[in-house]
Design an enzyme around this catalytic site. Structure first.
Site, short mmCIF file in Angstrom:
data_model
loop_
_atom_site.label_atom_id
_atom_site.label_comp_id
_atom_site.label_asym_id
_atom_site.label_seq_id
_atom_site.Cartn_x
_atom_site.Cartn_y
_atom_site.Cartn_z
N ASP A 47 8.56 48.95 -35.21
CA ASP A 47 9.75 49.30 -35.65
C ASP A 47 11.02 48.05 -35.51
O ASP A 47 11.88 47.93 -35.62
CB ASP A 47 10.37 50.34 -35.07
CG ASP A 47 10.77 50.23 -33.55
OD1 ASP A 47 10.21 49.03 -32.98
OD2 ASP A 47 11.17 51.15 -32.73
N HIS A 250 1.51 20.73 -44.26
CA HIS A 250 2.29 22.05 -43.51
C HIS A 250 1.92 22.52 -42.39
O HIS A 250 1.80 23.51 -41.97
CB HIS A 250 1.95 23.04 -44.61
CG HIS A 250 2.64 22.90 -46.00
ND1 HIS A 250 2.33 23.61 -47.21
CD2 HIS A 250 3.55 21.98 -46.32
CE1 HIS A 250 3.02 23.35 -48.00
NE2 HIS A 250 3.73 22.11 -47.79
N ASP A 267 9.68 17.38 -40.35
CA ASP A 267 10.23 18.09 -41.40
C ASP A 267 11.09 19.15 -41.32
O ASP A 267 10.40 20.15 -40.76
CB ASP A 267 8.95 18.19 -42.56
CG ASP A 267 9.52 18.43 -43.85
OD1 ASP A 267 10.58 18.98 -44.15
OD2 ASP A 267 8.41 18.31 -44.72
N ASP A 278 16.77 19.72 -46.39
CA ASP A 278 15.42 19.38 -46.01
C ASP A 278 15.04 18.03 -46.07
O ASP A 278 15.26 17.12 -46.98
CB ASP A 278 14.82 19.72 -47.52
CG ASP A 278 13.35 19.72 -47.48
OD1 ASP A 278 12.77 19.52 -46.66
OD2 ASP A 278 12.54 19.96 -48.53
N HIS A 361 11.47 17.46 -55.34
CA HIS A 361 11.66 18.86 -55.85
C HIS A 361 13.10 19.37 -55.86
O HIS A 361 13.79 18.72 -55.18
CB HIS A 361 10.76 19.78 -54.96
CG HIS A 361 11.16 20.10 -53.37
ND1 HIS A 361 12.29 20.63 -53.04
CD2 HIS A 361 10.47 19.39 -52.38
CE1 HIS A 361 12.38 20.48 -51.63
NE2 HIS A 361 11.15 19.92 -51.29
N HIS A 368 12.37 25.11 -52.03
CA HIS A 368 11.58 24.51 -53.16
C HIS A 368 12.27 25.26 -54.36
O HIS A 368 12.18 26.46 -54.81
CB HIS A 368 10.36 24.75 -53.26
CG HIS A 368 9.57 24.02 -52.55
ND1 HIS A 368 8.69 22.81 -52.83
CD2 HIS A 368 9.35 23.71 -51.04
CE1 HIS A 368 8.43 22.08 -52.01
NE2 HIS A 368 8.65 22.54 -50.77
N GLU A 392 10.89 12.03 -51.32
CA GLU A 392 9.94 12.08 -50.11
C GLU A 392 8.58 11.60 -50.21
O GLU A 392 7.36 12.30 -50.00
CB GLU A 392 9.85 13.89 -49.47
CG GLU A 392 9.52 14.61 -50.99
CD GLU A 392 9.46 16.20 -50.14
OE1 GLU A 392 8.88 16.28 -49.04
OE2 GLU A 392 10.08 17.04 -50.77
N TYR A 396 -0.78 9.33 -45.46
CA TYR A 396 -1.41 10.10 -44.43
C TYR A 396 -2.80 9.63 -44.40
O TYR A 396 -3.51 9.75 -45.35
CB TYR A 396 -1.47 11.50 -44.77
CG TYR A 396 -0.17 12.03 -45.60
CD1 TYR A 396 0.89 12.39 -44.63
CD2 TYR A 396 0.17 12.07 -46.87
CE1 TYR A 396 2.07 13.11 -45.03
CE2 TYR A 396 1.70 12.22 -47.20
CZ TYR A 396 2.40 12.77 -46.27
OH TYR A 396 3.72 13.08 -46.77
N ARG A 413 6.31 10.28 -43.49
CA ARG A 413 6.96 10.71 -44.74
C ARG A 413 8.67 10.44 -44.11
O ARG A 413 8.87 10.48 -43.21
CB ARG A 413 6.89 11.97 -45.06
CG ARG A 413 7.40 12.83 -46.32
CD ARG A 413 6.86 14.13 -46.82
NE ARG A 413 6.90 15.21 -45.82
CZ ARG A 413 6.09 15.69 -44.97
NH1 ARG A 413 4.79 15.21 -45.03
NH2 ARG A 413 6.01 16.82 -44.04
N GLU A 415 12.15 11.53 -46.04
CA GLU A 415 12.85 12.52 -47.24
C GLU A 415 14.32 12.57 -46.99
O GLU A 415 14.77 12.74 -46.04
CB GLU A 415 12.19 14.06 -46.92
CG GLU A 415 12.80 14.91 -47.94
CD GLU A 415 12.07 16.18 -47.77
OE1 GLU A 415 12.30 17.00 -48.60
OE2 GLU A 415 11.57 16.42 -46.63
#
Length: 446
Positions: A47, A250, A267, A278, A361, A368, A392, A396, A413, A415
């Site tokens: 619940d 991710h 990130d 972002d 993006h 996004h 961004e 890698y 990265r 961004e």
């Protein structure tokens, strides 16, 4: 001493929500109706429910934050062109979960033409849809499709009595998302604020970082700042990837120890009034880049800065991405991670071993955000004032035997979020450093 808090921007006005609905209806053909469902509560376990987050299209057109609501847009209807169905008032349930707007609250606070509680939906909805020949709704969305099927059955029955037939269904999202792509001044103010909160959180994580912490402890620093500054929390799952974890695009486990000689990629962005920041930054856990880390970082930073500088009306994200790919590929060749001619390594996709994603993006109510990237299959959409994008690029480097040891397992990265202006681009995330010297100064002088 408690940290300071940023002053909040003004909320979007009722008049602006009304103007959005009117602009949308102006693009609907005669005899059309648009159905826009709100979000529903989702069960987490037993619940216990996930925190409610309103469906973005519904929120964009109403500003209503309650679940289980429905908007109808009925252009040309004399007794009201915008109709909302909302949760029923219920004193017992409200004692447990808080005040509900009810129909009177929706009318008073959100400026729609008519409002009814959900108890009346089944009886009132057929009459509202009667005679409408074109139905716009999010195709495939279960609640909307159930309404559409009922409307079709009612229309077929009505046709036998000489009523207008339901001629066609259309996906409502194309029209709504084209409108959402250009942000108003009020939306830009909220995005700037979400980005400022996000930037403060990144600076806080840089200052807190030290070898031996767990990734989740930096996540806690970030998300504390989001909420402290009035955000609802993270706009998406926070990524804190130390060492080779940064090579997983991710990665959200955030469970590893931060090693002294590694980099950490963060990130993360705050959500404020449903608008998203972002930001990605990559920095050394111990506060100083080593030679190999700096060499790779400089390649990514150079590509990122040139891409940010290219943001302007008329530019396309496809061209900006192509420039990033060229910059990164050249850098990989100069560092010995690729060999041969730059264009040859682009043409044969060799660079994709190290750069797997696009450069940009849209950003807005969704991380996004909505809106097409092409006008047709051959034509990229030109940027225009009011659009907001991410920039961004990253590299890698896998831990493979054919990679020089100094570069193995490094993920990078950088961004930023950029609003397109009449003359170029406004970087909304400039408060968090990305120059090597600035990062090291912030981390050393804690």
């Amino acid at each position: 001493m408690l940290p300071d808090t940023l002053s909040r921007p003004a909320a979007i006005t009722v008049d602006e929500y009304r103007a959005r609905r009117e602009a949308l209806m102006a693009n609907l053909p005669e005899g059309a109706v648009m159905i826009v469902p709100g979000g529903a509560l989702k069960t987490r376990s037993n619940d216990s429910e996930y925190p409610f987050r309103q469906q973005s299209d519904f929120y964009y057109l109403t500003g209503i934050l309650e679940p289980d609501a429905l908007l109808l847009l009925l252009p040309g209807r004399d007794s009201g062109q915008s109709v909302v169905f909302c949760q029923d008032r219920d004193a017992t349930l409200e004692a447990w979960t808080g005040r509900r707007l009810g129909a009177s609250g929706v009318l008073a606070e959100h400026g729609v033409d008519q409002a009814f509680e959900n108890a009346e939906r089944e009886t009132r909805l057929p009459g509202l849809l009667e005679g409408r020949t074109r139905l716009y709704l999010p195709l495939g969305e279960p609640e909307a499709m159930a309404i559409a099927e009922d409307a079709l059955a009612d229309a077929q029955a009505g046709r036998r009595r000489g009523k207008p037939a339901l001629e066609a269904w259309f996906d409502s999202r194309e029209l709504i998302h084209a409108q959402r792509l250009i942000k108003s001044p009020a939306e830009l103010a909220l995005l700037r604020h979400a980005c400022r909160i996000s930037a403060r959180a990144h600076r806080r994580a840089m200052r807190a970082c030290t070898p031996g912490l767990f990734e989740y402890q930096l996540q806690a620093e970030l998300e504390h700042e989001f909420v402290w500054q009035g955000g609802s929390g993270p706009a998406y799952s926070t990524i804190v990837g130390g060492g080779a974890n940064a090579c997983v695009l991710h990665y959200i486990e955030n469970s590893a120890v931060l090693e002294e000689n590694a980099l950490v990629l963060i990130d993360a962005g705050a959500e404020f009034d449903l608008y998203a920041g972002d930001i990605t930054r990559t920095f050394p856990v111990a506060g100083r880049f080593n030679e190999a880390q700096r060499a790779l970082y400089d390649v990514v930073l150079g590509a990122q800065e040139r891409a940010v500088a290219a943001i302007a009306p008329g530019a396309t994200l496809a061209d900006i991405h192509a420039g990033v790919v060229e910059d990164l590929t050249r850098g990989l060749i100069e560092l010995g991670l690729l060999s041969g001619d730059v264009q040859a390594r682009i043409d044969d996709d060799s660079y994709r071993r190290f750069y797997l994603h696009s450069t940009s993006h849209w950003l807005g109510l969704d991380v996004h955000d909505v809106g097409t990237y092409r006008l047709d299959e051959q034509t990229p959409r030109p940027l225009a004032p009011g659009m907001v994008v991410t920039v961004e690029p990253g590299l890698y480097i896998p831990e493979d035997d054919d990679i020089p040891a100094a570069y193995r397992g490094i993920g990078l990265r950088i961004e930023d979020n950029v609003a397109v202006t009449a003359t170029g681009g406004e970087v909304l995330t400039s408060e968090v450093p990305k120059q090597v010297e600035e990062i090291e100064a912030l981390m050393v002088n804690k």
